[in-house]
Design an enzyme around this catalytic site. Structure first.
Site, mmCIF file in Angstrom:
data_model
loop_
_atom_site.group_PDB
_atom_site.id
_atom_site.type_symbol
_atom_site.label_atom_id
_atom_site.label_comp_id
_atom_site.label_asym_id
_atom_site.label_seq_id
_atom_site.Cartn_x
_atom_site.Cartn_y
_atom_site.Cartn_z
ATOM 1 N N LEU A 100 1.613 1.695 2.997
ATOM 2 C CA LEU A 100 0.250 2.204 3.084
ATOM 3 C C LEU A 100 -0.746 1.328 2.353
ATOM 4 O O LEU A 100 -0.408 0.674 1.361
ATOM 5 C CB LEU A 100 0.164 3.613 2.477
ATOM 6 C CG LEU A 100 1.015 4.707 3.098
ATOM 7 C CD1 LEU A 100 0.762 6.015 2.381
ATOM 8 C CD2 LEU A 100 0.726 4.860 4.569
ATOM 9 N N CYS A 101 -1.967 1.376 2.837
ATOM 10 C CA CYS A 101 -3.097 0.807 2.104
ATOM 11 C C CYS A 101 -3.912 1.993 1.608
ATOM 12 O O CYS A 101 -4.756 2.535 2.321
ATOM 13 C CB CYS A 101 -3.925 -0.084 3.020
ATOM 14 S SG CYS A 101 -5.330 -0.845 2.178
#
Length: 231
Positions: free
Chosen positions: A83-84
């Site tokens: 994830l960012c």
């Protein structure tokens, strides 16, 4: 200390219906997680999204790692499932990204707040600097096609629902707002009171573990963790 904190958090999340957690090979530092969005207005409603979490030995002073087992076509999810998201970034401000310290990980955060933030991210994508460029373009240029792809991923995820597992609905489960302790040093005194994770109904009856029990876990006895959980 990390083992004790993680065990408390793990046992609390076992009581929540919007997430399904298990220890990977009885290792308190490795969790198998499934996120179950229960907002009926979410395009991901009804999904069973498997992921893994890995915790550092100095948790909670460093953030955990989170990765979807099957990456979703989402602007803020990399093709490898990572994830960012700011809450998983190391503590402190980052001049390069412009992220404030308040947006990033802090020792006052909990696993629950991370997971709730990730569920929120699914429907509140930030496409301006996407981790998945193709998903970012689709999100902006053809929202309906993006929505249909998300729905297809929801249906595909249902194949991962364990046999006998009862999926929650918006009528049977509640996702609470993330709770953050104001004092980042509260972890060091996690034995001081019985309501160390105040603000959640799942904290009731939360078991505290003695130093001797934690020492037994540290000795590498594979069965000790499972026995302690069943106690």
């Amino acid at each position: 200390m990390a083992e004790r904190i993680l065990m408390n958090e793990f046992k609390a999340l076992l009581k929540e219906k919007w997430v399904h957690v298990e220890l990977h090979n009885d290792d308190i530092f490795k969790w198998d997680v499934a996120l179950l969005p229960i907002n009926p207005d979410s395009i991901y409603y009804g999904g069973y999204f498997k992921a893994t979490m890995r915790f550092p030995q100095n948790y909670p002073y460093s953030p955990p790692e989170f990765r979807f087992r099957k990456a979703l076509h989402h602007p803020n999810i990399y093709p490898d499932g990572k994830l960012c998201i700011s809450i998983l970034h190391a503590p402190g401000e980052d001049a390069m990204s412009g992220e404030l310290a308040s947006e990033r990980w802090s020792p006052a955060q909990r696993v629950e707040s991370v997971l709730i933030s990730i569920i929120s991210l699914l429907d509140d994508a930030e496409p301006s600097s996407p981790a998945n460029v193709d998903a970012g373009i689709l999100f902006r240029m053809d929202p309906e096609a993006y929505r249909q792809r998300a729905k297809a991923e929801v249906e595909k995820s249902k194949a991962d629902i364990p046999a006998g597992f009862v999926m929650p609905t918006h009528e049977t489960a509640i996702v609470r707002e993330p709770v953050e302790k104001e004092d980042p040093d509260f972890w060091a005194d996690s034995d001081a009171d019985s309501d160390v994770f105040g603000g959640s109904d799942s904290d009731e009856g939360l078991q505290q573990f003695s130093d001797s029990e934690i020492d037994e876990l540290d000795e590498g006895d594979d069965d000790s963790l499972e026995d302690t959980m069943k106690a």
